[in-house]
Design a protein around this motif. Structure first.
Motif, PDB file in Angstrom:
ATOM      1  N   MET A  48       0.829  -1.208   0.000  1.00 43.24           N
ATOM      2  CA  MET A  48       0.000   0.000   0.000  1.00 43.24           C
ATOM      3  C   MET A  48       0.861   1.254   0.000  1.00 43.24           C
ATOM      4  O   MET A  48       0.576   2.225  -0.714  1.00 43.24           O
ATOM      5  N   ASP A  49       1.896   1.230   0.814  1.00 40.43           N
ATOM      6  CA  ASP A  49       2.800   2.374   0.899  1.00 40.43           C
ATOM      7  C   ASP A  49       3.443   2.646  -0.453  1.00 40.43           C
ATOM      8  O   ASP A  49       3.530   3.793  -0.901  1.00 40.43           O
ATOM      9  N   GLU A  50       3.904   1.601  -1.111  1.00 40.94           N
ATOM     10  CA  GLU A  50       4.533   1.752  -2.421  1.00 40.94           C
ATOM     11  C   GLU A  50       3.538   2.246  -3.474  1.00 40.94           C
ATOM     12  O   GLU A  50       3.940   2.883  -4.459  1.00 40.94           O
ATOM     13  N   CYS A  51       2.257   1.966  -3.274  1.00 43.33           N
ATOM     14  CA  CYS A  51       1.220   2.387  -4.227  1.00 43.33           C
ATOM     15  C   CYS A  51       0.683   3.785  -3.927  1.00 43.33           C
ATOM     16  O   CYS A  51      -0.209   4.264  -4.626  1.00 43.33           O
ATOM     17  N   GLY A  52       1.204   4.428  -2.884  1.00 38.78           N
ATOM     18  CA  GLY A  52       0.843   5.817  -2.627  1.00 38.78           C
ATOM     19  C   GLY A  52      -0.368   6.040  -1.751  1.00 38.78           C
ATOM     20  O   GLY A  52      -0.928   7.145  -1.760  1.00 38.78           O
ATOM     21  N   VAL A  53      -0.796   5.027  -0.994  1.00 40.08           N
ATOM     22  CA  VAL A  53      -1.916   5.232  -0.068  1.00 40.08           C
ATOM     23  C   VAL A  53      -1.488   6.235   1.009  1.00 40.08           C
ATOM     24  O   VAL A  53      -0.415   6.097   1.601  1.00 40.08           O
ATOM     25  N   ASP A  54      -2.322   7.229   1.271  1.00 40.13           N
ATOM     26  CA  ASP A  54      -1.961   8.300   2.199  1.00 40.13           C
ATOM     27  C   ASP A  54      -1.994   7.849   3.658  1.00 40.13           C
ATOM     28  O   ASP A  54      -1.093   8.186   4.440  1.00 40.13           O
TER      29      ASP A  54
END
Length: 281
Positions: A48-54
């Motif tokens: 999720m972090d790598e996919c840009g989730v805030d």
């Protein structure tokens, strides 16, 4: 420095900065939608972090999705501390919100403070608690002591039995007025963020309009909120049975979990999800 196919130098992609409460407020002020997903372990958090989730919510929904319970009620504070630590290990940039589980704050503000300390020492950056009416005093007590608080109104899963099941809240005028009053009381007490779950989109939009500085995060509450949250298992269609109307199967539109998460981020940021005609009430 990299180059294009023709040999033209291009600048490297900007390094993503860790999310802070200040940055979230800046996003809200300029009208950028905030994305949130639930996570319970390090691996999905890293993706999720790598996919840009805030923002990532360590939700007590793990009681049903990880532990196999029929509700969130059996989840303990120790469970939440354990899963918060797991999520934190997989994270580099997202803002981490952790749930106070049932029974960890109902006895009063001192108990709530002890529970918050345990979660923040595990790595949480914001604490979420459910309910209105009786909670503003606790929220004020916590925020005065430097604990960022996310409130939660509408369908509150910890009290689902008292609410008569998983039902839409605020359908009638009296219910809508109560939600609006509770939201304003919580915002005045210092809540910086608020999950609005399973309520008519008009009510959620009015809550946001009543409290422009409050970052409302909708789930089954329409598109008029400052951001959106979904349960990871719902948006990946891992949840067995029929998806809630407010959810969307993002796996059906892509070939991988990573693609599904990126699509979710893009659709929320582009104000294409939720679609009021499909996911609204």
């Amino acid at each position: 420095m990299t180059t294009t196919a023709t040999g033209t130098p291009t600048a490297p992609p900007a390094e993503r900065r860790p999310m802070t409460l200040h940055r979230l407020r800046e996003m809200h002020a300029r009208g950028e939608k905030i994305t949130m997903l639930t996570s319970y372990d390090a691996m999905f958090t890293r993706l999720m972090d790598e996919c840009g989730v805030d923002t990532i919510l360590v939700g007590d929904s793990l009681g049903m999705l990880v532990q196999g319970h029929t509700s969130t009620v059996p989840v303990t504070l120790d469970d939440m501390v354990y899963h918060t630590r797991c999520v934190v290990r997989g994270n580099r940039h997202a803002w981490i919100v952790s749930d106070l589980p049932f029974g960890s704050y109902q006895e009063g503000k001192e108990q709530a403070l002890r529970s918050c300390v345990a979660l923040m020492q595990a790595g949480a950056q914001m604490i979420k608690l459910e309910g209105g009416g009786w909670t503003p005093e606790t929220v004020y007590f916590l925020t005065e002591r430097g604990i960022p608080v996310c409130a939660h109104l509408g369908l509150t899963p910890q009290t689902v039995h008292a609410l008569g099941g998983f039902r839409i809240q605020g359908r009638d005028q009296a219910g809508a007025d109560t939600l609006r009053r509770h939201a304003s009381e919580l915002a005045q007490a210092g809540a910086a963020m608020m999950v609005l779950e399973l309520m008519p989109s008009a009510v959620a939009s009015q809550v946001q309009a009543d409290n422009p500085g409050l970052m409302t995060i909708g789930i089954g509450a329409g598109s008029g909120t400052a951001g959106q949250v979904l349960v990871l298992h719902d948006m990946l269609h891992v949840t067995r049975g029929k998806l809630p109307r407010f959810a969307r199967n993002f796996m059906a539109e892509g070939g991988s979990i990573e693609d599904a998460i990126r699509r979710y981020v893009s659709e929320v940021k582009g104000v294409r999800f939720p679609d009021e005609s499909l996911h609204g009430y």
